[in-house]
Motif scaffolding. Structure first.
Motif, PDB file in Angstrom:
ATOM      1  N   THR A   1      -0.782 -10.172  30.014  1.00 29.32           N
ATOM      2  CA  THR A   1      -2.617  -9.533  29.960  1.00 29.32           C
ATOM      3  C   THR A   1      -3.009  -8.314  30.298  1.00 29.32           C
ATOM      4  O   THR A   1      -3.789  -8.195  29.788  1.00 29.32           O
ATOM      5  N   LEU A   2      -1.608  -7.598  30.390  1.00 31.13           N
ATOM      6  CA  LEU A   2      -2.286  -6.402  30.964  1.00 31.13           C
ATOM      7  C   LEU A   2      -0.858  -5.369  30.550  1.00 31.13           C
ATOM      8  O   LEU A   2       0.471  -5.732  30.702  1.00 31.13           O
ATOM      9  N   LEU A   3      -1.418  -4.392  29.820  1.00 36.89           N
ATOM     10  CA  LEU A   3      -0.728  -3.675  29.175  1.00 36.89           C
ATOM     11  C   LEU A   3      -0.493  -2.639  30.146  1.00 36.89           C
ATOM     12  O   LEU A   3      -1.028  -1.252  29.871  1.00 36.89           O
ATOM     13  N   PRO A   4       0.813  -1.671  30.173  1.00 35.10           N
ATOM     14  CA  PRO A   4       0.777  -0.343  31.196  1.00 35.10           C
ATOM     15  C   PRO A   4       0.305   0.715  30.764  1.00 35.10           C
ATOM     16  O   PRO A   4       1.467   0.928  29.434  1.00 35.10           O
ATOM     17  N   LEU A   5      -0.140   1.543  30.366  1.00 36.70           N
ATOM     18  CA  LEU A   5      -0.551   2.358  29.790  1.00 36.70           C
ATOM     19  C   LEU A   5       0.298   3.873  29.768  1.00 36.70           C
ATOM     20  O   LEU A   5       0.926   3.857  30.958  1.00 36.70           O
ATOM     21  N   ASN A   6       1.004   5.300  29.099  1.00 32.49           N
ATOM     22  CA  ASN A   6       1.055   5.858  29.922  1.00 32.49           C
ATOM     23  C   ASN A   6       1.334   6.394  31.209  1.00 32.49           C
ATOM     24  O   ASN A   6       0.144   6.970  31.908  1.00 32.49           O
ATOM     25  N   SER A   7       2.370   6.200  32.422  1.00 33.37           N
ATOM     26  CA  SER A   7       2.235   6.423  33.148  1.00 33.37           C
ATOM     27  C   SER A   7       1.990   7.776  33.679  1.00 33.37           C
ATOM     28  O   SER A   7       1.705   8.240  35.057  1.00 33.37           O
ATOM     29  N   GLU A   8       2.394   8.613  32.805  1.00 32.50           N
ATOM     30  CA  GLU A   8       1.907  10.237  33.438  1.00 32.50           C
ATOM     31  C   GLU A   8       1.376  11.089  33.210  1.00 32.50           C
ATOM     32  O   GLU A   8       0.735  11.642  33.951  1.00 32.50           O
ATOM     33  N   THR A   9       0.128  10.303  31.701  1.00 36.65           N
ATOM     34  CA  THR A   9      -1.036  11.210  31.738  1.00 36.65           C
ATOM     35  C   THR A   9      -1.992   9.832  32.666  1.00 36.65           C
ATOM     36  O   THR A   9      -3.362  10.299  32.760  1.00 36.65           O
ATOM     37  N   HIS A  10      -1.983   8.960  32.987  1.00 36.36           N
ATOM     38  CA  HIS A  10      -2.977   7.779  33.407  1.00 36.36           C
ATOM     39  C   HIS A  10      -1.364   6.682  34.313  1.00 36.36           C
ATOM     40  O   HIS A  10      -1.704   5.562  33.800  1.00 36.36           O
ATOM     41  N   PRO A  11      -2.031   7.136  35.407  1.00 39.76           N
ATOM     42  CA  PRO A  11      -0.707   6.027  36.300  1.00 39.76           C
ATOM     43  C   PRO A  11      -2.151   4.953  36.729  1.00 39.76           C
ATOM     44  O   PRO A  11      -2.998   4.306  36.931  1.00 39.76           O
ATOM     45  N   ASN A  12      -1.148   4.342  37.389  1.00 43.08           N
ATOM     46  CA  ASN A  12      -1.822   3.144  37.881  1.00 43.08           C
ATOM     47  C   ASN A  12      -2.879   2.456  36.973  1.00 43.08           C
ATOM     48  O   ASN A  12      -4.204   2.155  36.909  1.00 43.08           O
ATOM     49  N   SER A  13      -2.990   2.526  35.299  1.00 38.75           N
ATOM     50  CA  SER A  13      -3.973   1.766  34.161  1.00 38.75           C
ATOM     51  C   SER A  13      -3.096   0.796  33.394  1.00 38.75           C
ATOM     52  O   SER A  13      -2.185   1.582  33.046  1.00 38.75           O
ATOM     53  N   TRP A  14      -3.879   0.474  32.559  1.00 43.35           N
ATOM     54  CA  TRP A  14      -3.478  -0.464  32.019  1.00 43.35           C
ATOM     55  C   TRP A  14      -4.994  -0.861  30.979  1.00 43.35           C
ATOM     56  O   TRP A  14      -5.721  -0.433  31.187  1.00 43.35           O
ATOM     57  N   LEU A  15      -4.201  -1.957  30.135  1.00 42.52           N
ATOM     58  CA  LEU A  15      -4.933  -2.643  28.871  1.00 42.52           C
ATOM     59  C   LEU A  15      -5.406  -2.985  28.657  1.00 42.52           C
ATOM     60  O   LEU A  15      -3.902  -4.619  28.890  1.00 42.52           O
ATOM     61  N   HIS A  16      -6.051  -4.353  28.694  1.00 44.80           N
ATOM     62  CA  HIS A  16      -6.387  -5.811  28.461  1.00 44.80           C
ATOM     63  C   HIS A  16      -7.367  -6.175  26.833  1.00 44.80           C
ATOM     64  O   HIS A  16      -7.982  -4.946  26.831  1.00 44.80           O
TER      65      HIS A  16
END
Ligand code: GTP
Ligand code: SPV
Ligand code: MN
Length: 583
Positions: free
Chosen positions: A46-61
């Protein structure tokens, strides 16, 4: 235990009996709860983690491709009398609507978890705030509601004290567009939404509660629930005026709310503070002025077009702890949308390899982010009493006729200007884009009752002792002969706000016309802006013949609401029509 908790428990048990979930989870809004939900959504995709270096704690749905916007044709207001919903709403008799929805909800949560979300719209200690409870089977909805509202234990405690809460039942069902309805029962303070996981259809605190149900409540209780941003403009002397502005969906509320002053203004010490970007609840205070709160705690903003140039505050807000819905991805897992920058995306919003013939991000792709992450977030946004409103602004996308800005002569005229609002449709709702339609006060999709009664309610605020805001109309979207926007917009819109504040304070000049007071180009500070000759000519021009046709068509529009339309509004339309003819 107060009787409200008994009522809440009873309702939750009833809804569980209807929908048959495997488990019931009462949301407390804690960090650990959020982390647990995210873990589960990462696991099931349901959620895909985004690049954690540029966008920590962020996801794509990625939503279902048929579930990307509000569905106005499937949205109903179910009052006992059809006339109370008005020609501006789809209507169904409450008993029929309940029967239809309960058939859809029957057993729909088998194998799923039912989440119970107590939430508060507005600062938790504000007398203007109101509570609700959303029941949903979507963890994505829970995660978004946690960002968008004050959700969890504090809201539950307030519900325990108060006499009422809004009941919202939601299931994503099978995400089948043929089995999708968004039903409102304003007389019962109840919402039933089935078959969509998209923002305005599924985050029930937002449009369903804070506009459709709240507008109905507000009419009974003497306040206003509006589709408006709220911003503060601080001048170099440190004085702040608050402005509320209603633009239809995807017509610039988030952008104006987060405006960054042009360079010259910044040097002089001007600042803009964000109080809200979508919804405004306001009511007269003891001093007769209107006081406004933002009932939301986050932004559910349009991604496309958001860039370091157009909206740096939004871009800064969404660098971490953000949920993106239906945007594209770069090769290294960063979110990307049209208008962000000139990098090339790798994957589109459906998850396919990017194809140059179609946009990478859906035109209605969105970010969900806590308002606290916005650099221009106003400390006053948490004020229980709200902020005093100096000016109300209406506006829409109008390629022709409508000048950059004009001022209504008084409150009644201002209400007519709001009622007459028109705009070209956008991707925020399913259906054709770019079609001109009437959208009074930007509330066409959101007013929970008959527009005729709504106009009367607006007029009713003009009474002895009232210190009402001045009313203006703007159009950032006027196009030239080449089809391009004539006004640079975005940060430059502060020039127009400065003129409005000058009008409020009595220092700015304008020319009276039958449609209101218009500035000349020299009445607005323009140093640092290059306007074409066409822009200078057109943006400040009052086109008498064009307005005659516009005001005549307004008579027809008001006529659609029959005898319920207040006489004062018809008379105001008649006065302007007469002045236009008098030449
Ligand atoms: P909802 O969240 O749907 O209610 O939308 P909104 O009213 O908050 O609209 P938003 O600020 O997200 O703007 C929508 C689109 O309009 C974006 O693509 C913006 O880039 C564009 N836009 C916003 N302000 C301006 C402006 O002043 N001029 C021009 N030309 N475009 C603008
Ligand atoms: C709008 O469409 O006006 C929005 C997005 O703000 S939604 O929450 O879907 O209504
Ligand atoms: Mn909106």
């Amino acid at each position: 235990m107060g009787s409200q908790l008994d009522a809440l428990n009873q309702w939750v048990m009833d809804m569980a009996r209807l929908t048959q979930p495997d488990r019931i989870h009462w949301c407390d809004g804690s960090d650990s709860e959020f982390a647990e939900l995210v873990k589960q959504m990462e696991a099931d995709g349901t959620l895909l983690p985004l690049n954690s270096e540029t966008h920590p704690n962020s996801w794509l749905h990625r939503s279902h491709p048929d579930d990307v916007a509000r569905v106005e044709h499937l949205t109903f207001v179910c009052t006992s009398e059809r006339e109370d919903a008005g020609p501006n709403n789809h209507w169904m008799a409450p008993a029929d609507a309940h029967a239809k929805m309960d058939a859809l909800f029957a057993g729909c949560m088998r194998g799923r978890t039912m989440y119970v979300i107590p939430y508060c719209m507005g600062p938790i200690d504000s007398p203007l705030a109101r509570c609700g409870v959303e029941i949903t089977d979507s963890p994505y909805v829970v995660a978004n509601m946690r960002i968008m509202t004050r959700m969890g234990a504090a809201a539950l405690a307030r519900i325990e004290r108060e006499k009422q809460f809004v009941r919202g039942l939601h299931s994503i069902g099978e995400l089948d567009p043929e089995r999708r309805f968004i039903m409102h029962f304003p007389e019962e303070l109840t919402i039933k939404s089935f078959g969509s996981g998209y923002g305005g259809n599924a985050l029930l605190g937002k449009k369903c509660h804070a506009l459709r149900i709240a507008s109905h409540q507000a009419r009974k209780e003497g306040w206003l629930a509006e589709h408006m941003l709220i911003l503060g403009v601080e001048n170099p002397k440190g004085e702040t005026h608050y402005i509320a502005a209603a633009f239809p969906s995807a017509c610039g509320k988030t952008n104006l709310a987060m405006l960054i002053p042009p360079e010259g203004y910044r040097r002089e010490g001007w600042k803009v503070w964000t109080v809200g970007d979508d919804i405004c609840w306001m009511r007269p205070g003891a001093d007769g002025r209107m006081y406004a709160i933002n009932p939301e705690a986050g932004f559910f903003g349009v991604a496309p077009g958001t860039s370091a140039k157009s909206n740096p505050n939004a871009l800064a807000s969404i660098q971490h702890d953000t949920i993106f819905t239906n945007v594209g991805l770069t090769e290294d897992g960063q979110p990307w949308w049209e208008g962000l920058d000139d990098r090339k995306p790798a994957i589109d919003w459906r998850g396919n390899a990017y194809d140059f013939n179609a946009p990478a991000a859906h035109p209605n792709s969105r970010f969900t982010v806590s308002a606290r992450q916005c650099p221009s977030w106003s400390p006053k946004a948490e004020d229980a009493q709200g902020v005093p409103i100096s000016a109300i602004v209406f506006g829409g996308r109008r390629a022709s006729l409508v000048p950059l800005v004009f001022e209504a002569r008084d409150w009644t005229h201002g209400v007519l200007v709001g009622a007459a609002m028109g705009s070209e449709t956008t991707a925020a709702a399913t259906g054709a884009v770019g079609v001109m339609r009437r959208d009074p006060m930007a509330m066409k999709p959101f007013c929970g009752y008959n527009f005729a009664d709504y106009f009367a309610h607006w007029l009713s605020f003009d009474k002895p002792g009232a210190q009402l805001p001045k009313v203006f109309h703007v159009n950032w979207f006027r196009k030239g002969d080449d089809g391009k926007f004539l006004w640079p917009g975005f940060g430059e819109n502060l020039r127009v706000l400065e003129w409005m504040i000058g009008r409020v304070e009595g220092s700015a000049s304008a020319t009276e016309t039958p449609i209101g007071a218009l500035p000349k180009v020299e009445d607005i500070r323009m140093e640092g802006v290059t306007l074409s000759d066409e822009a200078r000519r057109v943006l400040f021009h009052f086109d008498r013949a064009g307005w005659q046709a516009e005001i005549d068509s307004l008579e027809g529009f008001l006529g659609e609401f029959g005898d319920r339309v207040p006489d004062a509004l018809k008379q105001e339309q008649g006065r302007i029509a007469k002045e236009l003819r008098a030449g």
